[in-house]
Design a protein around this motif. Structure first.
Motif, PDB file in Angstrom:
ATOM      1  N   LYS A 296      36.727   4.785 -19.063  1.00  0.00           N
ATOM      2  CA  LYS A 296      37.244   6.519 -19.792  1.00  0.00           C
ATOM      3  C   LYS A 296      37.578   6.802 -18.333  1.00  0.00           C
ATOM      4  CE  LYS A 296      33.197   7.316 -22.282  1.00  0.00           C
ATOM      5  NZ  LYS A 296      31.645   7.724 -22.187  1.00  0.00           N
ATOM      6  N   MET A 297      38.784   7.695 -18.273  1.00  0.00           N
ATOM      7  CA  MET A 297      39.426   8.319 -17.752  1.00  0.00           C
ATOM      8  C   MET A 297      38.795   9.720 -16.673  1.00  0.00           C
ATOM      9  SD  MET A 297      43.423   9.678 -17.304  1.00  0.00           S
ATOM     10  CE  MET A 297      44.179   8.002 -16.837  1.00  0.00           C
ATOM     11  N   ARG A 298      38.895   9.826 -16.000  1.00  0.00           N
ATOM     12  CA  ARG A 298      38.391  10.779 -14.700  1.00  0.00           C
ATOM     13  C   ARG A 298      38.531  11.319 -13.756  1.00  0.00           C
ATOM     14  NH1 ARG A 298      32.191   9.496 -12.936  1.00  0.00           N
ATOM     15  NH2 ARG A 298      31.927  11.482 -13.528  1.00  0.00           N
ATOM     16  N   SER A 299      38.753  12.930 -13.417  1.00  0.00           N
ATOM     17  CA  SER A 299      39.737  13.426 -12.703  1.00  0.00           C
ATOM     18  C   SER A 299      39.239  13.699 -11.645  1.00  0.00           C
ATOM     19  CB  SER A 299      40.336  14.329 -13.504  1.00  0.00           C
ATOM     20  OG  SER A 299      41.318  14.081 -13.962  1.00  0.00           O
ATOM     21  N   PHE A 300      38.646  13.761 -10.411  1.00  0.00           N
ATOM     22  CA  PHE A 300      37.880  15.018  -9.498  1.00  0.00           C
ATOM     23  C   PHE A 300      39.094  15.502  -8.644  1.00  0.00           C
ATOM     24  CE2 PHE A 300      34.960  11.385 -10.931  1.00  0.00           C
ATOM     25  CZ  PHE A 300      33.494  12.512 -11.276  1.00  0.00           C
ATOM     26  N   THR A 301      38.801  16.741  -7.745  1.00  0.00           N
ATOM     27  CA  THR A 301      39.495  16.242  -6.656  1.00  0.00           C
ATOM     28  C   THR A 301      38.301  16.353  -5.101  1.00  0.00           C
ATOM     29  OG1 THR A 301      37.806  19.223  -6.485  1.00  0.00           O
ATOM     30  CG2 THR A 301      40.636  19.186  -7.427  1.00  0.00           C
ATOM     31  N   LYS A 302      39.564  16.172  -4.105  1.00  0.00           N
ATOM     32  CA  LYS A 302      38.909  15.436  -3.050  1.00  0.00           C
ATOM     33  C   LYS A 302      39.060  16.147  -1.549  1.00  0.00           C
ATOM     34  CE  LYS A 302      37.140  11.869   0.371  1.00  0.00           C
ATOM     35  NZ  LYS A 302      37.243  10.324  -0.131  1.00  0.00           N
ATOM     36  N   ASN A 303      38.104  17.291  -1.169  1.00  0.00           N
ATOM     37  CA  ASN A 303      38.472  17.350   0.311  1.00  0.00           C
ATOM     38  C   ASN A 303      38.606  16.744   1.087  1.00  0.00           C
ATOM     39  OD1 ASN A 303      37.820  19.001   3.352  1.00  0.00           O
ATOM     40  ND2 ASN A 303      37.168  21.266   1.610  1.00  0.00           N
ATOM     41  N   LEU A 304      39.507  16.276   1.966  1.00  0.00           N
ATOM     42  CA  LEU A 304      39.489  15.761   2.572  1.00  0.00           C
ATOM     43  C   LEU A 304      38.955  15.491   4.140  1.00  0.00           C
ATOM     44  CD1 LEU A 304      43.802  13.936   1.950  1.00  0.00           C
ATOM     45  CD2 LEU A 304      41.002  13.328   0.838  1.00  0.00           C
ATOM     46  N   THR A 305      38.758  17.159   4.560  1.00  0.00           N
ATOM     47  CA  THR A 305      37.491  16.886   5.719  1.00  0.00           C
ATOM     48  C   THR A 305      36.212  17.475   4.985  1.00  0.00           C
ATOM     49  OG1 THR A 305      39.587  18.953   5.903  1.00  0.00           O
ATOM     50  CG2 THR A 305      37.299  19.217   7.019  1.00  0.00           C
ATOM     51  N   SER A 306      35.662  17.138   4.686  1.00  0.00           N
ATOM     52  CA  SER A 306      34.149  17.196   4.264  1.00  0.00           C
ATOM     53  C   SER A 306      33.879  16.408   3.681  1.00  0.00           C
ATOM     54  CB  SER A 306      33.997  18.578   3.744  1.00  0.00           C
ATOM     55  OG  SER A 306      34.511  19.429   1.988  1.00  0.00           O
ATOM     56  N   SER A 307      34.886  15.927   2.916  1.00  0.00           N
ATOM     57  CA  SER A 307      34.962  14.532   1.972  1.00  0.00           C
ATOM     58  C   SER A 307      34.196  15.468  -0.109  1.00  0.00           C
ATOM     59  CB  SER A 307      33.672  13.102   2.165  1.00  0.00           C
ATOM     60  OG  SER A 307      35.013  13.170   3.208  1.00  0.00           O
ATOM     61  N   ALA A 308      34.217  16.196   0.092  1.00  0.00           N
ATOM     62  CA  ALA A 308      33.255  17.178  -0.893  1.00  0.00           C
ATOM     63  C   ALA A 308      34.167  16.757  -2.666  1.00  0.00           C
ATOM     64  CB  ALA A 308      33.100  18.528  -0.555  1.00  0.00           C
ATOM     65  N   LEU A 309      33.039  16.264  -3.533  1.00  0.00           N
ATOM     66  CA  LEU A 309      33.774  16.103  -4.802  1.00  0.00           C
ATOM     67  C   LEU A 309      33.760  16.749  -5.720  1.00  0.00           C
ATOM     68  CD1 LEU A 309      32.940  12.091  -5.143  1.00  0.00           C
ATOM     69  CD2 LEU A 309      35.047  13.162  -4.266  1.00  0.00           C
ATOM     70  N   SER A 310      34.254  17.603  -6.579  1.00  0.00           N
ATOM     71  CA  SER A 310      34.204  18.135  -7.608  1.00  0.00           C
ATOM     72  C   SER A 310      35.323  17.321  -8.593  1.00  0.00           C
ATOM     73  CB  SER A 310      35.045  19.492  -7.426  1.00  0.00           C
ATOM     74  OG  SER A 310      34.735  20.344  -8.542  1.00  0.00           O
ATOM     75  N   GLU A 311      34.465  17.673  -9.898  1.00  0.00           N
ATOM     76  CA  GLU A 311      35.522  16.574 -11.209  1.00  0.00           C
ATOM     77  C   GLU A 311      35.660  18.204 -12.120  1.00  0.00           C
ATOM     78  OE1 GLU A 311      33.789  13.000 -14.732  1.00  0.00           O
ATOM     79  OE2 GLU A 311      32.082  14.648 -13.408  1.00  0.00           O
ATOM     80  N   ILE A 312      37.063  17.161 -12.449  1.00  0.00           N
ATOM     81  CA  ILE A 312      38.169  18.005 -13.246  1.00  0.00           C
ATOM     82  C   ILE A 312      37.683  17.868 -15.147  1.00  0.00           C
ATOM     83  CG2 ILE A 312      40.509  18.793 -14.246  1.00  0.00           C
ATOM     84  CD1 ILE A 312      39.667  19.624 -11.000  1.00  0.00           C
ATOM     85  N   SER A 313      37.099  18.975 -15.198  1.00  0.00           N
ATOM     86  CA  SER A 313      37.029  18.915 -16.788  1.00  0.00           C
ATOM     87  C   SER A 313      37.333  19.594 -17.899  1.00  0.00           C
ATOM     88  CB  SER A 313      35.136  18.909 -16.929  1.00  0.00           C
ATOM     89  OG  SER A 313      34.749  18.561 -18.481  1.00  0.00           O
ATOM     90  N   PRO A 314      38.184  19.548 -18.479  1.00  0.00           N
ATOM     91  CA  PRO A 314      38.418  18.808 -18.642  1.00  0.00           C
ATOM     92  C   PRO A 314      39.698  17.462 -17.997  1.00  0.00           C
ATOM     93  CG  PRO A 314      40.057  20.045 -20.505  1.00  0.00           C
ATOM     94  CD  PRO A 314      38.741  20.901 -19.456  1.00  0.00           C
ATOM     95  N   THR A 315      39.404  15.906 -18.646  1.00  0.00           N
ATOM     96  CA  THR A 315      40.028  15.554 -17.720  1.00  0.00           C
ATOM     97  C   THR A 315      41.296  15.411 -18.340  1.00  0.00           C
ATOM     98  OG1 THR A 315      40.152  12.560 -16.661  1.00  0.00           O
ATOM     99  CG2 THR A 315      39.754  13.409 -18.889  1.00  0.00           C
ATOM    100  N   THR A 316      42.042  15.033 -16.877  1.00  0.00           N
ATOM    101  CA  THR A 316      43.239  14.572 -17.460  1.00  0.00           C
ATOM    102  C   THR A 316      44.660  14.034 -16.151  1.00  0.00           C
ATOM    103  OG1 THR A 316      45.640  15.901 -17.551  1.00  0.00           O
ATOM    104  CG2 THR A 316      43.915  16.566 -15.710  1.00  0.00           C
ATOM    105  N   LEU A 317      45.949  13.727 -16.159  1.00  0.00           N
ATOM    106  CA  LEU A 317      46.073  13.124 -15.440  1.00  0.00           C
ATOM    107  C   LEU A 317      47.107  13.648 -14.111  1.00  0.00           C
ATOM    108  CD1 LEU A 317      46.744  10.942 -18.046  1.00  0.00           C
ATOM    109  CD2 LEU A 317      47.699   9.801 -17.233  1.00  0.00           C
ATOM    110  N   ALA A 318      46.338  12.826 -12.923  1.00  0.00           N
ATOM    111  CA  ALA A 318      46.534  13.580 -11.907  1.00  0.00           C
ATOM    112  C   ALA A 318      48.497  14.569 -11.752  1.00  0.00           C
ATOM    113  CB  ALA A 318      46.782  12.973 -10.093  1.00  0.00           C
ATOM    114  N   GLU A 319      49.033  13.666 -12.145  1.00  0.00           N
ATOM    115  CA  GLU A 319      50.484  13.412 -12.695  1.00  0.00           C
ATOM    116  C   GLU A 319      50.567  14.972 -13.533  1.00  0.00           C
ATOM    117  OE1 GLU A 319      50.669   9.306 -13.105  1.00  0.00           O
ATOM    118  OE2 GLU A 319      49.290  10.638 -12.990  1.00  0.00           O
ATOM    119  N   LYS A 320      49.956  14.933 -14.272  1.00  0.00           N
ATOM    120  CA  LYS A 320      50.093  16.203 -14.860  1.00  0.00           C
ATOM    121  C   LYS A 320      49.935  17.808 -14.025  1.00  0.00           C
ATOM    122  CE  LYS A 320      49.468  14.434 -19.917  1.00  0.00           C
ATOM    123  NZ  LYS A 320      50.760  15.129 -20.445  1.00  0.00           N
ATOM    124  N   CYS A 321      49.587  17.833 -13.344  1.00  0.00           N
ATOM    125  CA  CYS A 321      48.750  18.582 -12.202  1.00  0.00           C
ATOM    126  C   CYS A 321      49.633  19.650 -10.897  1.00  0.00           C
ATOM    127  CB  CYS A 321      47.758  18.660 -11.470  1.00  0.00           C
ATOM    128  SG  CYS A 321      46.032  18.362 -12.991  1.00  0.00           S
TER     129      CYS A 321
END
Length: 415
Positions: A296-321
């Motif tokens: 399955k494809m999954r999509s997340f954002t990551k804060n590179l300072t705090s390393s906090a993750l947040s899932e993006i739903s509905p999932t998509t390809l990063a190139e579409k954002c």
């Protein structure tokens, strides 16, 4: 002779009787006879064909008060800018105007379209056929064109510098006043991935000497940013940050690195993740990534300072954002109505699959998402979003429909 005449009269009589019988008993009474007869003809009647707008150097695409695209469709908030395939585009502010500049894929001609009036202006008239990719400098006055040499697999890279026309208008050729002067430079080397940096910077991968290089758009001032035995890099840049990541495949682990353009140091930020693709914000402190896990494809954002993750739903390809610059944490994404399968993004890259996208706004600060456009519902067409870009004021999102390479725009409300 008399026998032939009798036969001829008999044939005409039978034809007339058959026609009047059809007219009285068989034809649809709601359709005029003239229209019915005309529809029987192999090409119909030219008199009913609606006239299509022609493309001069500068012209409004319609004289109606309601904005419509060049094909007569109401724009509403989502509208098409070019029905013919495009190779690349950039969004510019010019005074009070927001302009999309793009390259026609078939001819290499460059056009400007005003997003408010939809007036279309030809910028260059130099025919350069079969341009497959175009990368504009942020100001739109330089562009790298990529094409295949003589239908081979050898890629040619031609950099164009565009000089705006002078204010004078030629009386002998008034249309010539809209055309820019063009100078060209061929960039040498086996160039693979390309990305436009800030200012006059072009960044690309040179496979023949295993390096990532930056230069001006015309190739001067070349600087080696990284030398590596690995050559199948993909590049992603926004602002002054640069991400180098391995070419994505659902069958292979991928990695993403922050590349320090001053000292060439690679810092791993993601991986190993199969099918990994990324896009980062302009400050370089947040990254969106997609990957394949458990088929399955999954999509997340990551804060590179705090390393906090947040899932993006509905999932998509990063190139579409694409990340907002005006408001931190805001993402504009196109997400397929049906979740991408386990063999993506490989099939999508090859053109073997196409998606029917909805366009979303994701607020990663609050984990709230809302739909901005549903092309399938509103226009009854499938749009597979590719290469999204925001206008400088972030009041428009433009993108290419990967299904047919047409160019589109979405008018955005305040967010």
């Amino acid at each position: 002779m008399k026998k032939i005449l009798i036969i001829l009269i008999a044939v005409i009589s039978i034809t007339l009787v058959a026609f009047f019988g059809w007219y009285l008993f068989l034809r649809d009474p709601d359709i005029p006879a003239g229209e019915t007869i005309r529809n029987i003809l192999p090409f119909g009647s030219g008199g009913d064909v609606a006239s299509r707008p022609t493309t001069n150097n500068s012209q409004p695409t319609t004289d109606l008060t309601e904005p419509v695209d060049e094909f007569g469709n109401p724009t509403a908030t989502l509208f098409r800018l070019s029905n013919t395939p495009v190779a690349g585009a950039v969004v510019l502010d010019r005074g009070n105007q927001t302009i999309v500049r793009y390259v026609d894929r078939a001819t290499g001609h460059i056009y400007d379209t005003d997003l408010e009036t939809l007036e279309k202006t030809k910028v260059t008239n130099n025919t350069l056929p079969k341009i497959y990719e175009a990368y504009f400098r942020p100001d739109g006055n330089a562009v790298l064109l990529r094409s295949l040499k003589d239908n081979s697999d050898v890629i040619e890279n031609l950099s164009l510098t565009l000089t705006p026309p002078k204010a004078t208008v030629s009386t002998s050729s008034p249309q010539a006043s809209t055309l820019y002067a063009v100078s060209s430079t061929a960039l040498r080397g086996d160039i693979s991935a390309v990305v436009a940096g800030s200012g006059n910077t072009l960044i690309y991968v040179l496979r023949d000497n295993s390096s990532i290089v930056s230069s001006t758009f015309n190739g001067t001032g070349a600087k080696t940013l990284l030398t590596s035995p690995f050559t199948d890099w993909r590049l992603n840049t926004a602002g002054n940050s640069l991400i180098a990541y391995t070419k994505a495949s659902a069958d292979a682990p991928g990695y993403a690195y922050a590349l320090n353009t001053s000292n060439g140091v690679l810092t791993k930020i993601l991986g190993p993740l199969n099918g990994l693709t990324t896009t980062q914000n302009s400050l370089g402190n947040r990254i969106l990534y997609s990957y394949v896990e458990d088929n399955k494809m999954r999509s997340f954002t990551k804060n590179l300072t705090s390393s906090a993750l947040s899932e993006i739903s509905p999932t998509t390809l990063a190139e579409k954002c694409i990340w907002s610059i005006k408001k931190a944490g805001i993402l504009f994404c196109a997400a397929p109505a049906d979740a991408p399968g386990a063999l993506e993004p490989d099939l999508w890259y090859r053109g073997a699959t196409h998606f029917s996208d909805r366009i979303w706004l994701f607020d990663t600060n609050t984990d709230i998402a809302r739909v901005l456009a549903e092309p399938k519902q509103s226009l009854r067409i499938d749009i597979d979003v590719f290469e999204p870009k925001l206008s400088p004021d972030e009041d428009y999102l433009i993108f290419i429909n990967k299904t047919d390479l047409s160019l589109w725009a979405l008018r955005l409300e305040a967010f």
